[in-house]
Structure formats: structure tokens, C-alpha cells
Design an enzyme around this catalytic site. Structure first.
Site, short mmCIF file in Angstrom:
data_model
loop_
_atom_site.label_atom_id
_atom_site.label_comp_id
_atom_site.label_asym_id
_atom_site.label_seq_id
_atom_site.Cartn_x
_atom_site.Cartn_y
_atom_site.Cartn_z
N ASN A 10 -43.10 -59.66 69.47
CA ASN A 10 -42.91 -60.63 68.40
C ASN A 10 -41.45 -60.51 67.95
OD1 ASN A 10 -43.04 -62.19 66.14
ND2 ASN A 10 -44.83 -61.14 65.25
N ARG A 100 -44.90 -63.76 71.45
CA ARG A 100 -45.32 -64.63 70.36
C ARG A 100 -44.16 -65.54 69.98
NH1 ARG A 100 -47.35 -63.29 64.27
NH2 ARG A 100 -47.61 -65.47 63.71
N HIS A 189 -49.14 -70.55 61.81
CA HIS A 189 -50.07 -69.40 61.73
C HIS A 189 -51.23 -69.55 62.72
CE1 HIS A 189 -48.87 -68.86 57.24
NE2 HIS A 189 -48.21 -67.96 57.98
N LEU A 218 -53.52 -66.12 53.75
CA LEU A 218 -52.67 -66.00 52.56
C LEU A 218 -51.88 -64.70 52.62
CD1 LEU A 218 -55.47 -67.08 50.05
CD2 LEU A 218 -53.62 -68.52 50.92
N ARG A 250 -41.75 -69.83 48.71
CA ARG A 250 -41.69 -71.24 49.13
C ARG A 250 -42.53 -72.10 48.20
NH1 ARG A 250 -43.32 -70.48 55.30
NH2 ARG A 250 -43.26 -68.24 54.89
N GLY A 342 -55.34 -62.73 50.91
CA GLY A 342 -56.73 -63.11 51.19
C GLY A 342 -57.62 -61.91 51.41
N ASN A 344 -57.05 -58.82 50.24
CA ASN A 344 -57.02 -57.80 49.19
C ASN A 344 -57.25 -58.26 47.76
OD1 ASN A 344 -56.32 -55.38 50.77
ND2 ASN A 344 -54.51 -56.60 51.29
N GLU A 393 -53.30 -60.61 64.93
CA GLU A 393 -52.56 -61.56 65.76
C GLU A 393 -52.15 -60.94 67.10
OE1 GLU A 393 -50.29 -62.10 62.16
OE2 GLU A 393 -50.29 -64.26 62.51
P1 ADP Z 1 -46.84 -61.27 55.82
O1 ADP Z 1 -47.12 -62.72 55.61
O2 ADP Z 1 -45.42 -60.89 55.63
O3 ADP Z 1 -47.51 -60.69 57.06
P2 ADP Z 1 -48.99 -60.00 54.38
O4 ADP Z 1 -50.05 -60.74 55.12
O5 ADP Z 1 -48.93 -58.53 54.54
O6 ADP Z 1 -47.55 -60.58 54.61
O7 ADP Z 1 -49.18 -60.35 52.83
C1 ADP Z 1 -48.30 -59.91 51.87
C2 ADP Z 1 -48.85 -60.30 50.51
O8 ADP Z 1 -50.11 -59.65 50.31
C3 ADP Z 1 -47.95 -59.88 49.37
O9 ADP Z 1 -47.80 -60.95 48.46
C4 ADP Z 1 -48.72 -58.73 48.74
O10 ADP Z 1 -48.49 -58.60 47.37
C5 ADP Z 1 -50.15 -59.16 48.99
N1 ADP Z 1 -51.05 -58.01 48.86
C6 ADP Z 1 -51.10 -56.91 49.63
N2 ADP Z 1 -52.01 -56.03 49.12
C7 ADP Z 1 -52.52 -56.60 47.99
C8 ADP Z 1 -53.49 -56.20 47.02
N3 ADP Z 1 -54.12 -55.03 47.09
N4 ADP Z 1 -53.75 -57.06 46.02
C9 ADP Z 1 -53.14 -58.25 45.92
N5 ADP Z 1 -52.21 -58.67 46.80
C10 ADP Z 1 -51.90 -57.86 47.84
#
Ligand code: ADP
Length: 410
Positions: A10, A100, A189, A218, A250, A342, A344, A393
Site C-alpha cells: 500500500n 493497493r 474505500h 468511518l 474534510r 464505526g 469503537n 483491507e
Molecule cells: P484511518 O482512516 O486513518 O485508517 P481509522 O480507521 O483508524 O483511520 O480511524 C481513525 C478514527 O477512529 C479517529 O477519528 C479515532 O479517533 C477514531 N477512534 C479510534 N478509536 C476510537 C474509540 N475508542 N472511540 C472513538 N473513536 C475512536
């Protein structure tokens, strides 16, 4: 036959992520990161084997391509335990490299084997993702140099949306914009959405795909896809990944009239707008606290009013768009949450589902609070399932690369 491996690459603009999978079992063996971290001539390669200690190497990387070549040589020369717990160490035998790539334009709608002609086709769509595609092409050339025996395969994030219908991909602007300039919606995505499509069917123990599926990815970026019988019908991102949900920095979807207004009335230039819409909007722009969802949640819980407002706008927009997607495919049998937010944020999931009861989506509050991916968090009697899925992914790319490698040569 001797064991062989799949290397997944990637390539970003200032770092390259690697993942190594066993060809037969698709078990992940290692992941790695090549990072220039501000030094134009040297990069750090960090490799984390699944069974073993992290390895770090400083690499001479005067330019991107030679850095990637050097990293791949280190990688393929390393002695790792590649056949599972307790196996003897041996060096990797990489049979196929899966790249990728962010964008395949209208031309590339499927995973492809990469040859000279395909590289030209990829070059032809580079203008659609000028930061990513040139890096991806350099990584392809580097992989050819370092691993000449391996098959090269390209997996495109837009390809999962290769079959979306014209009513979903055309913008209501003069048709010539589409014909002459290629202005249309693509969707992004796709690798994550494709993985979640397969995983949702697996979790629901279906023989075929889920009939009516909506997936919310998300993370720092975010998008949702409506999938009908396994085929993507539309994605909330459009010509660029700026459309759709509000994101970390964004803006997501806006009134195009407001963009004209701020240019005319407030003198914003195209470059200023570009910067603001990509880097200073979204969660960061509204909250003034952070682009990181978790940080904004913490600030909101401590009483920060704009942080609360930012979260409310975020959740409202996701819910409204999920509703629209579900209706576009005649209802919903499963709603998937994936990506860092999504997977967490129980709060976000509950806000999104609060209002979707009219579509048969009934979240179980206790499962929502307590379960971790992968899990079904809908009430037992809910007509639609609500699934948290940890997106994979790299695994999806390895799967597709393996599938292509097994197709006999014509
Ligand atoms: P990327 O799109 O860079 O791969 P991720 O899928 O890791 O990013 O998502 C990052 C987002 O997930 C950040 O906004 C982060 O704050 C949120 N996040 C990670 N863990 C938690 C959590 N426990 N509660 C709420 N948001 C979380």
C-alpha cells in the site's frame, strides 16, 4: 508444493505499508512499514512478524523507487517462521505482489494483472489521484526490480463500484462534463466495503451475499455503500473522496452554491478553498478541538459545546445518508459499522440507529456498549442485523491477488 507468500503493498506519498500472507492459507505472516519521516535520503523499515520480535532496519532510500526496492530485498531475505507457530525459520518466497491502488478511473473496474500495457492505463488515470497513483506506479516498478519472478496484481479502491448504474454516477451538470472531462461519481474505500460485504454474509451464515446491505466505513475518512445482492449500487463519495459524510478534516457534501458565494463575497481562492475543505473542515473545523473523533468525544463529555455540536452534525449526516442508501435498495437486511470510529464508538452507532427503526433496524443497547468486532449487536427480533466488523483491507487484497494468480494464463 513448497510454501509461498503473497506480498501486499500500500504505497502512500511518504510511506509504504507491507503485509505478507501465506499463499495457501491466507494466514498473515508479517506486516511492515517503510517510512521516510522527513529524511529524503534514508528511511526506516519496521517489520512485525506475526510470530516473533519486531525488526528495524535503516535503509538507503535516495528516492522512492530505490527505497522500496531496498525494503523488498530486506523483506524477501529475512528468515521468518512462515508456516505457523513453532515452524523453522526460512526466507520468504513471494509468488504474487498485490498493489493497493486508490483509483482505476472508468477504465479499470476489476482486479488486474499488471503488465506494461496496464501500467500505461494506470498512468492514464493518474490525474484522478495525483498524490497516490504515481507512488503506486513507483512501487510497481520497484517490485518488478526486486522480485522479478513474482506476478504483479493491481487492486483498485474504485473497482468495487465498477457496476454502479448511471443514475447513481451521473451529476446533474451539462452532459458534456461527463463525456469530455470524465466528471462522474466513482466511490472510494472499495477494498474495505468489498471485505465487509463478504464478511457480513459469512457472519449471517448465508450461502450467497446479503440481499440489501449498507456499510458505513468511518475512519479518518468515511463513506457508506449500498450493496444489492453483492454488487455495489452506490457509495457516498463521488468524483473525489471529498463528497459524502463529514470527516476528520474534510467537509463532505456541501451546497455547491456556498462554494461560489465564499469565492465571490469573501475572496477565497481555489487553493485556499482546497486547503480548507480538505484540512480545516469536518470535525476539526466545527469543533475547533481535533480531527480525531475520540478526542472530540472526550471534549464533548467535558462540556465543550462546539465539540458536542460537531458530533451531533457528524451523527446526523451519517444517519440521513444511511437512510437514503437503504431506501435506494428497497430496505435493509444488515447495517455494518467499520473503521476506527464505526468499530469503537458505541455512542455514534446508537445515534445513527436512533431513527432507523422505521427501516427495521433495532439496536440492542447493551450489546452495542459491550461487544467488540466482529459482532452482531441488533436485538434478536430486529428485522435488520447490525454488525460491527473489523475491516481487513490487506486480507481482501491478498485474497484477490491469490484468486488472480490461480487463473490460468490465456
Ligand atoms: P484511518 O482512516 O486513518 O485508517 P481509522 O480507521 O483508524 O483511520 O480511524 C481513525 C478514527 O477512529 C479517529 O477519528 C479515532 O479517533 C477514531 N477512534 C479510534 N478509536 C476510537 C474509540 N475508542 N472511540 C472513538 N473513536 C475512536
Amino acid at each position: 508444493m513448497a510454501h509461498m507468500e503473497i506480498l501486499v503493498i500500500n504505497a502512500g506519498s511518504s510511506s509504504v505499508k507491507f503485509a505478507v500472507f501465506d499463499f495457501d492459507s491466507l494466514r498473515q505472516i508479517a506486516r511492515g512499514l517503510l517510512d521516510w519521516a522527513g529524511d529524503a535520503r534514508r528511511a526506516t523499515l519496521t517489520l512485525s512478524p506475526q510470530d516473533g520480535e519486531e525488526i528495524r532496519r535503516e535503509i538507503d532510500a535516495p528516492d522512492y523507487r530505490s527505497g522500496v526496492v531496498a525494503a523488498m530485498k530486506v523483506l524477501s531475505g529475512l528468515e521468518l517462521a512462515v508456516e505457523g507457530q513453532g515452524a523453522a525459520n526460512r526466507s520468504l518466497r513471494i509468488r504474487v505482489v498485490g498493489h493497493r491502488l486508490i483509483h482505476g478511473g472508468e477504465e479499470i473496474r476489476r482486479p488486474v494483472r499488471i503488465d506494461e500495457e496496464m501500467k500505461k492505463t494506470i498512468e492514464g488515470v493518474a490525474h484522478l489521484a495525483p498524490l497516490h497513483i504515481p507512488a503506486g506506479l513507483q512501487a510497481i516498478n520497484a517490485a518488478e526490480d526486486a522480485l522479478p519472478e513474482a506476478m504483479q496484481v493491481g487492486l483498485f479502491d474504485t473497482a468495487f463500484f465498477g457496476d454502479i448504474p448511471p443514475c447513481a454516477y451521473l451529476y446533474p451538470v451539462p452532459y458534456q462534463w461527463y463525456e469530455d472531462w470524465g466528471i462522474r461519481r466513482f466511490g472510494f474505500h472499495g477494498t474495505s466495503h468489498a471485505y465487509c460485504t463478504q464478511r457480513a454474509a459469512e457472519m449471517m451464515e448465508l450461502e450467497g451475499p446479503v440481499s440489501r446491505l449498507v456499510i458505513c466505513h468511518l475512519g479518518q475518512g468515511g463513506s457508506a455503500t449500498a450493496v444489492r445482492d453483492g454488487t455495489a449500487v452506490t457509495n457516498t463519495m463521488g468524483f473525489t473522496p471529498l463528497e459524502g459524510f463529514m470527516m476528520g478534516t474534510r467537509s463532505g457534501t456541501l451546497d455547491p452554491g456556498l462554494l461560489l458565494y465564499v469565492q465571490r463575497e469573501h475572496g477565497l481562492t481555489v487553493d485556499q478553498l482546497d486547503h480548507i475543505l480538505h484540512k480545516e473542515s469536518g470535525l476539526l473545523g466545527l469543533s475547533g478541538v481535533s480531527s480525531d473523533f475520540r478526542q472530540v468525544e472526550i471534549a464533548a463529555s467535558e462540556g465543550h459545546k462546539r465539540a458536542r455540536l460537531a458530533l451531533d452534525v457528524y451523527a446526523y449526516r451519517v444517519r440521513a445518508m444511511v437512510g437514503a442508501l437503504a431506501v435506494s435498495i428497497g430496505g435493509i437486511d444488515a447495517l455494518v459499522f467499520t473503521g476506527g470510529i464505526g468499530e469503537n464508538s458505541a455512542w455514534l452507532r446508537s445515534q445513527v440507529c436512533d431513527g432507523l427503526e422505521c427501516l427495521g433496524v433495532h439496536l440492542d443497547p447493551s450489546l452495542n456498549e459491550n461487544e467488540r468486532a466482529d459482532a452482531d449487536i441488533a436485538q434478536r427480533e430486529s428485522a435488520a442485523r447490525v454488525l460491527i466488523i473489523h475491516t481487513r483491507e490487506d486480507l481482501m487484497i491478498a485474497r484477490e491477488a491469490r484468486r488472480l494468480a490461480l487463473v490460468p494464463d490465456k
